[in-house]
Design an enzyme around this catalytic site. Structure first.
Site, PDB file in Angstrom:
ATOM      1  N   LYS A   1      -2.061  10.119   2.927  1.00 26.70           N
ATOM      2  CA  LYS A   1      -3.431  10.618   2.804  1.00 26.70           C
ATOM      3  C   LYS A   1      -3.923  11.232   4.107  1.00 26.70           C
ATOM      4  O   LYS A   1      -4.757  12.122   4.100  1.00 26.70           O
ATOM      5  CB  LYS A   1      -4.372   9.443   2.486  1.00 26.70           C
ATOM      6  CG  LYS A   1      -4.338   8.960   1.069  1.00 26.70           C
ATOM      7  CD  LYS A   1      -5.261   7.746   0.916  1.00 26.70           C
ATOM      8  CE  LYS A   1      -5.202   7.227  -0.504  1.00 26.70           C
ATOM      9  NZ  LYS A   1      -5.905   5.932  -0.649  1.00 26.70           N
TER      10      LYS A   1
ATOM     11  N   LYS B   1      -1.787   3.734  13.393  1.00 29.34           N
ATOM     12  CA  LYS B   1      -3.184   4.161  13.250  1.00 29.34           C
ATOM     13  C   LYS B   1      -3.908   4.136  14.593  1.00 29.34           C
ATOM     14  O   LYS B   1      -4.748   4.990  14.866  1.00 29.34           O
ATOM     15  CB  LYS B   1      -3.920   3.265  12.246  1.00 29.34           C
ATOM     16  CG  LYS B   1      -3.541   3.535  10.800  1.00 29.34           C
ATOM     17  CD  LYS B   1      -4.487   2.819   9.860  1.00 29.34           C
ATOM     18  CE  LYS B   1      -4.126   3.079   8.414  1.00 29.34           C
ATOM     19  NZ  LYS B   1      -4.910   2.254   7.486  1.00 29.34           N
TER      20      LYS B   1
ATOM     21  N   LYS C   1       6.612  10.052   5.352  1.00 27.53           N
ATOM     22  CA  LYS C   1       6.151   9.698   4.009  1.00 27.53           C
ATOM     23  C   LYS C   1       4.948  10.566   3.609  1.00 27.53           C
ATOM     24  O   LYS C   1       4.210  11.053   4.480  1.00 27.53           O
ATOM     25  CB  LYS C   1       5.801   8.209   3.925  1.00 27.53           C
ATOM     26  CG  LYS C   1       4.567   7.824   4.681  1.00 27.53           C
ATOM     27  CD  LYS C   1       4.084   6.421   4.338  1.00 27.53           C
ATOM     28  CE  LYS C   1       2.759   6.219   5.057  1.00 27.53           C
ATOM     29  NZ  LYS C   1       2.057   5.006   4.833  1.00 27.53           N
TER      30      LYS C   1
HETATM   31  P1  AMP Z   1      -3.414   3.301   0.159  1.00 26.62           P
HETATM   32  O1  AMP Z   1      -3.923   4.496  -0.492  1.00 26.62           O
HETATM   33  O2  AMP Z   1      -2.941   3.510   1.545  1.00 26.62           O
HETATM   34  O3  AMP Z   1      -4.341   2.153   0.014  1.00 26.62           O
HETATM   35  O4  AMP Z   1      -2.096   2.923  -0.654  1.00 26.62           O
HETATM   36  C1  AMP Z   1      -2.092   2.547  -2.001  1.00 26.62           C
HETATM   37  C2  AMP Z   1      -0.692   2.187  -2.439  1.00 26.62           C
HETATM   38  O5  AMP Z   1       0.156   3.351  -2.416  1.00 26.62           O
HETATM   39  C3  AMP Z   1       0.015   1.145  -1.566  1.00 26.62           C
HETATM   40  O6  AMP Z   1       0.688   0.219  -2.399  1.00 26.62           O
HETATM   41  C4  AMP Z   1       0.991   1.955  -0.763  1.00 26.62           C
HETATM   42  O7  AMP Z   1       2.121   1.209  -0.376  1.00 26.62           O
HETATM   43  C5  AMP Z   1       1.369   3.058  -1.741  1.00 26.62           C
HETATM   44  N1  AMP Z   1       1.839   4.286  -1.063  1.00 26.62           N
HETATM   45  C6  AMP Z   1       1.197   4.995  -0.113  1.00 26.62           C
HETATM   46  N2  AMP Z   1       1.903   6.074   0.271  1.00 26.62           N
HETATM   47  C7  AMP Z   1       3.057   6.055  -0.465  1.00 26.62           C
HETATM   48  C8  AMP Z   1       4.210   6.916  -0.535  1.00 26.62           C
HETATM   49  N3  AMP Z   1       4.324   7.998   0.222  1.00 26.62           N
HETATM   50  N4  AMP Z   1       5.184   6.591  -1.415  1.00 26.62           N
HETATM   51  C9  AMP Z   1       5.086   5.488  -2.184  1.00 26.62           C
HETATM   52  N5  AMP Z   1       4.024   4.642  -2.166  1.00 26.62           N
HETATM   53  C10 AMP Z   1       3.013   4.908  -1.319  1.00 26.62           C
END
Ligand code: AMP
Ligand code: TRP
Length: 331
Positions: free
Chosen positions: A198, A112, A195
């Site tokens: 967002k 980041k 991966k």
């Molecule tokens: P965040 O939106 O970054 O707060 O992530 C929310 C959850 O989604 C966290 O547990 C992340 O580890 C999971 N996550 C984010 N991106 C992925 C992905 N590409 N595949 C699987 N899990 C994900």
């Protein structure tokens, strides 16, 4: 005693299929087995530049998404991180336990920070994992269901709990990560070596849970494929592997059933079926998102705040006692 789980997601952007398959889907599955806390981590969301109005809106939207995917507010505690000031208070104490070098090693921080101009990288971004540790440790959590990208943060959380317990006496339960064997790292549709994220500039790289049917069809159609025509799980073909993994998780069909289903068929069929299965899941989900009223949301969040506060207060009180932060006799 019933074991506890804690997890959260940031109210930034919108939720994509990777977030759902890697994390939220498991929260829903685990909530009846564990005493569950699901937090909307808005304090984490301000570690990078943000629009205040949008953040407020996204915080409510994410709460709706938690509920619409199937988190049951009758059995789980759903709350907003900034509603429970103990999260920030414990962060300060843990800041005095963590070493700067530990934070500088975090790969998510490095990624980041690289994306921003160096002079714009905030102390909050570096400190992000400490706030996450505070989230988890306040609730004496046993298990933290997350995607693969949070593994390193969970290891740091465990290290901080162990170090605090060693230096000040047994205070925190040391949590385990729960990272699913399949789905913990859903890959980008545009580049199966990255991966699904967002923050990817390419909107076609991810399916958002709020995407309409045409968009879902179009995004899967455009998804990158690899060489070879056979539709089967194959580690050496990351694109097809990813698409099949999504299909497997979204339909609940076993890997063998999925391969049988696509035997002798081609990419066009796979992409079409994938879109159809995804839309079948998204339609009723999106309907539920729209049905949740503002009043209902407010009530759920207020109940969540109360329950979370009680537990967080008790843990923080112990932390203050252990660290000598109790000058006056009654507190
Ligand atoms: P965040 O939106 O970054 O707060 O992530 C929310 C959850 O989604 C966290 O547990 C992340 O580890 C999971 N996550 C984010 N991106 C992925 C992905 N590409 N595949 C699987 N899990 C994900
Ligand atoms: N850092 C997590 C993410 O980006 C979100 C998060 C914050 C979290 N606090 C947490 C996840 C506590 C699990 C437990 O996905």
């Amino acid at each position: 005693m019933t074991k506890r789980i804690f997890s959260g997601a940031q109210p930034t952007g919108n939720v994509h299929l990777g977030n759902y398959l890697g994390a939220l889907k498991n929260w829903v599955a685990l909530q009846h087995e564990y005493e569950s806390f699901f937090c909307i981590v808005n304090l984490h969301a301000i570690t990078v530049t943000h629009d205040p109005k949008l953040l407020t809106e996204s915080t409510r939207n994410l709460t709706r998404i938690y509920l619409a995917v199937g988190i049951d507010p009758q059995v789980s505690t759903v709350f907003i991180q900034s509603d429970v000031p103990e999260h920030a208070e414990l962060t300060w104490v843990l800041n005095c336990v963590v070493r700067i070098s530990e934070l500088e090693r975090m790969t998510q921080y490095k990624d980041k920070a690289k994306k921003q101009q160096q002079e714009n990288v905030t102390a909050g971004l570096l400190d992000y994992p400490v706030l996450m540790a505070a989230d988890i440790l306040l609730y004496q959590t046993d298990l933290v269901p997350v995607g693969h990208d949070q593994k390193q943060h969970l290891e740091l959380t465990r290290d901080l709990a162990i170090r605090f317990n060693r230096d000040y006496g047994e205070t925190f339960r040391v949590p385990d990560a729960y990272i699913p064997k399949v789905g913990a790292k859903i890959m980008s549709l545009s580049n199966p070596l990255k991966k699904m994220s967002k923050s990817d500039d390419d909107a076609n790289s991810r399916i958002m849970l709020m995407d309409d049917s045409d968009t879902v069809v179009r995004k899967f159609k455009r998804a990158v494929t690899d060489s070879g025509t056979e539709i089967r799980f194959d580690e050496s073909r990351p694109a097809i592997n990813n698409l099949l993994e999504v299909y497997h998780l979204i339909t609940g069909k076993s890997a063998a059933e999925v391969e049988d289903h696509f035997a002798g068929k081609g990419y066009a069929q796979l992409k079409g079926d994938l879109a159809e299965a995804t839309i079948e899941f998204l339609k009723p989900f999106q309907q539920r998102v729209r049905e949740i009223s503002d009043d209902e949301l407010d009530q759920i969040l207020e109940r969540g705040r109360e329950k979370a506060s009680r537990i967080a207060r008790a843990t923080l009180q112990q932390v203050f006692e252990r660290t000598g932060l109790t000058g006056s006799l009654k507190r």
